[in-house]
Design a protein around this motif. Structure first.
Motif, PDB file in Angstrom:
ATOM      1  N   GLN A   1     -27.936  14.063  49.356  1.00 23.25           N
ATOM      2  CA  GLN A   1     -27.697  15.432  48.872  1.00 23.25           C
ATOM      3  C   GLN A   1     -27.193  16.368  49.969  1.00 23.25           C
ATOM      4  O   GLN A   1     -26.951  17.544  49.704  1.00 23.25           O
ATOM      5  CB  GLN A   1     -28.998  15.998  48.292  1.00 23.25           C
ATOM      6  CG  GLN A   1     -29.666  15.108  47.251  1.00 23.25           C
ATOM      7  CD  GLN A   1     -28.743  14.753  46.107  1.00 23.25           C
ATOM      8  OE1 GLN A   1     -28.034  15.615  45.581  1.00 23.25           O
ATOM      9  NE2 GLN A   1     -28.722  13.483  45.729  1.00 23.25           N
TER      10      GLN A   1
ATOM     11  N   ARG B   1     -37.368  -0.326  51.866  1.00 20.45           N
ATOM     12  CA  ARG B   1     -37.982   0.977  51.607  1.00 20.45           C
ATOM     13  C   ARG B   1     -37.421   2.044  52.536  1.00 20.45           C
ATOM     14  O   ARG B   1     -37.202   3.198  52.121  1.00 20.45           O
ATOM     15  CB  ARG B   1     -39.498   0.899  51.752  1.00 20.45           C
ATOM     16  CG  ARG B   1     -40.195   2.208  51.404  1.00 20.45           C
ATOM     17  CD  ARG B   1     -41.699   2.069  51.335  1.00 20.45           C
ATOM     18  NE  ARG B   1     -42.299   2.001  52.658  1.00 20.45           N
ATOM     19  CZ  ARG B   1     -43.577   2.330  52.899  1.00 20.45           C
ATOM     20  NH1 ARG B   1     -44.360   2.717  51.909  1.00 20.45           N
ATOM     21  NH2 ARG B   1     -44.059   2.242  54.119  1.00 20.45           N
TER      22      ARG B   1
ATOM     23  N   LYS C   1     -32.201   8.543  49.592  1.00 14.70           N
ATOM     24  CA  LYS C   1     -32.627   9.511  48.583  1.00 14.70           C
ATOM     25  C   LYS C   1     -32.572  10.932  49.132  1.00 14.70           C
ATOM     26  O   LYS C   1     -32.166  11.869  48.426  1.00 14.70           O
ATOM     27  CB  LYS C   1     -34.040   9.169  48.120  1.00 14.70           C
ATOM     28  CG  LYS C   1     -34.560  10.089  47.022  1.00 14.70           C
ATOM     29  CD  LYS C   1     -35.951   9.657  46.572  1.00 14.70           C
ATOM     30  CE  LYS C   1     -36.486  10.568  45.462  1.00 14.70           C
ATOM     31  NZ  LYS C   1     -37.846  10.162  45.022  1.00 14.70           N
ATOM     32  N   GLN C   2     -32.992  11.111  50.389  1.00 15.47           N
ATOM     33  CA  GLN C   2     -32.996  12.447  50.986  1.00 15.47           C
ATOM     34  C   GLN C   2     -31.618  12.875  51.472  1.00 15.47           C
ATOM     35  O   GLN C   2     -31.231  14.034  51.330  1.00 15.47           O
ATOM     36  CB  GLN C   2     -33.953  12.479  52.172  1.00 15.47           C
ATOM     37  CG  GLN C   2     -35.404  12.239  51.818  1.00 15.47           C
ATOM     38  CD  GLN C   2     -36.268  12.376  53.050  1.00 15.47           C
ATOM     39  OE1 GLN C   2     -36.607  13.475  53.475  1.00 15.47           O
ATOM     40  NE2 GLN C   2     -36.604  11.242  53.647  1.00 15.47           N
TER      41      GLN C   2
ATOM     42  N   LYS D   1     -33.875   2.985  51.256  1.00 15.45           N
ATOM     43  CA  LYS D   1     -33.947   3.748  50.000  1.00 15.45           C
ATOM     44  C   LYS D   1     -34.509   5.149  50.234  1.00 15.45           C
ATOM     45  O   LYS D   1     -34.015   6.134  49.663  1.00 15.45           O
ATOM     46  CB  LYS D   1     -34.796   2.994  48.977  1.00 15.45           C
ATOM     47  CG  LYS D   1     -34.141   1.733  48.451  1.00 15.45           C
ATOM     48  CD  LYS D   1     -34.876   1.153  47.260  1.00 15.45           C
ATOM     49  CE  LYS D   1     -36.232   0.615  47.620  1.00 15.45           C
ATOM     50  NZ  LYS D   1     -36.872  -0.075  46.467  1.00 15.45           N
ATOM     51  N   SER D   2     -35.526   5.234  51.092  1.00  7.71           N
ATOM     52  CA  SER D   2     -36.126   6.530  51.400  1.00  7.71           C
ATOM     53  C   SER D   2     -35.115   7.456  52.074  1.00  7.71           C
ATOM     54  O   SER D   2     -35.002   8.643  51.728  1.00  7.71           O
ATOM     55  CB  SER D   2     -37.339   6.319  52.309  1.00  7.71           C
ATOM     56  OG  SER D   2     -37.778   7.522  52.897  1.00  7.71           O
TER      57      SER D   2
END
Length: 383
Positions: free
Chosen positions: A93, A82, A89-90, A85-86
């Motif tokens: 970008q 987790r 994701k941020q 992945k967390s």
């Protein structure tokens, strides 16, 4: 004026309590635009922060993780975390010139992001993770092969690498043919003087996290063997209040032992300056403990204390080199009691003065240029 380079610091830790990350931010903030990702916001302000979700601790998740590790589905295990992945994701970008990856558990993430950013990666490995807790059967059964895999696959891809002491740097070099610069866990220099020593009340302090495997209770048992001059205070951080209470219960009938509230990380050295001896008896069960060179040793020195330790080789090297305290003959409370009971007030004053002299060298300022040099060297690497 030329735009500053940008740096992303990733650490799967509470950044408000992570002294190594705190210093990295300080080292970089003048010359770099900084962002940080971790479980909690750092003490430093005016930087971008990306909160990372901590790992799951449920029984179902632990069972899944155990199965993944046992069948050697190592990449699947890593990317199903987790926290990973967390963070991805941020951060996918964003764009940065260099990523500082703290500990091996952030390295695959940092390298994947570096492919997106087309940037460099500096790994601060901190400890020797492949044998970090090799005293535990669960580590040996499930994690030792996993960290070996991470090292062999990912370490060759980093641009620069640092760690906390010479012994760990040598271990990485021996096993994975990678070079590490040493950046110690020394805090920032404090402008202090050694406090006076009261011959009838010699004050010992132990501070830090409460971890059962460190066998902190040995320092309680030590007090049974010390003469009446000695007093011991504990200043402990613990998320497990039952463990802390057990320690307090053990010390309850020992009147020369007290517990005090912890203080914020930057205030530690100033707070302990009133004491005489910094005490740390680290039981050498795990590889990481045998080669430990922790923050608290340097905080003792910045606090201008005499140091008292068991013969952990990296700590003993510092204490002996700077003649700033005593090293027991072996890892027993009896051996430490013999050294402490044999100290005179003049001995303690001498050791405190040696810490005072060493404080100019054993401080974060000494590491500042080493770290910046490693970052700048990473940025110069062509691929």
């Amino acid at each position: 004026m030329k735009d500053k380079k940008s740096a992303l610091i990733i650490s799967f830790s509470d950044l408000s309590r992570d002294p190594r990350v705190f210093r990295q931010i300080f080292f970089l903030k003048e010359n770099y635009q900084i962002a940080a990702a971790g479980y909690a916001e750092p003490l430093s302000r005016n930087i971008d922060f990306y909160p990372v979700q901590p790992p799951l601790r449920s029984f179902a998740w632990k069972f899944l993780a155990a199965c993944q590790l046992k069948i050697k589905a190592f990449d699947q295990h890593y990317w199903s975390s987790r926290a990973v992945k967390s963070a991805f994701k941020q951060l996918a970008q964003q764009r940065y010139d260099i990523i500082i990856a703290n500990d091996l558990n952030t390295l695959p993430l940092a390298l994947k992001l570096s492919d997106i950013y087309q940037c460099k990666v500096l790994l601060d490995a901190h400890e020797y993770t492949p044998r970090d807790f090799d005293d535990r059967w669960s580590f040996r059964v499930f994690f030792q092969d996993y960290w070996e895999y991470i090292c062999r696959k990912y370490l060759p891809q980093v641009n620069e690498m640092t760690t906390v002491c010479k012994g760990i740097a040598e271990e990485y070099q021996k096993n994975y043919a990678v070079s590490c610069q040493v950046i110690t866990n020394a805090p920032f220099y404090e402008s202090l003087e050694p406090s006076e020593v009261d011959q009838s009340c010699i004050r010992l302090i132990h501070h830090g996290g409460l971890n059962r495997s460190r066998k902190i209770e040995n320092m309680i048992f030590l007090m049974d063997l010390l003469d009446d001059r000695f007093r011991l205070d504990f200043m402990l951080l613990s998320k497990n209040q039952s463990s802390l209470q057990q320690l307090k219960d053990l010390a309850r009938n020992r009147k020369r032992i007290q517990f005090r509230d912890p203080v914020p990380m930057p205030d530690i050295s100033r707070t302990i300056n009133e004491y005489d001896i910094g005490l740390f008896l680290l039981w050498p069960a795990a590889f990481s403990y045998r080669l430990a060179l922790p923050n608290k040793l340097f905080e003792f020195i910045q606090g201008r204390l005499s140091v008292a330790i068991w013969p952990s080789p990296e700590m003993a090297r510092i204490v002996n080199q700077y003649n700033c305290g005593v090293v027991a003959e072996d890892f027993t409370v009896e051996a430490m009691a013999e050294r402490l009971n044999g100290l005179s007030v003049e001995d303690i004053k001498k050791f405190k003065q040696s810490s005072h002299q060493a404080a100019n060298t054993l401080c974060a300022e000494t590491n500042h240029q080493i770290f910046l040099g490693a970052v700048e060297k990473s940025l110069r690497v062509t691929t």
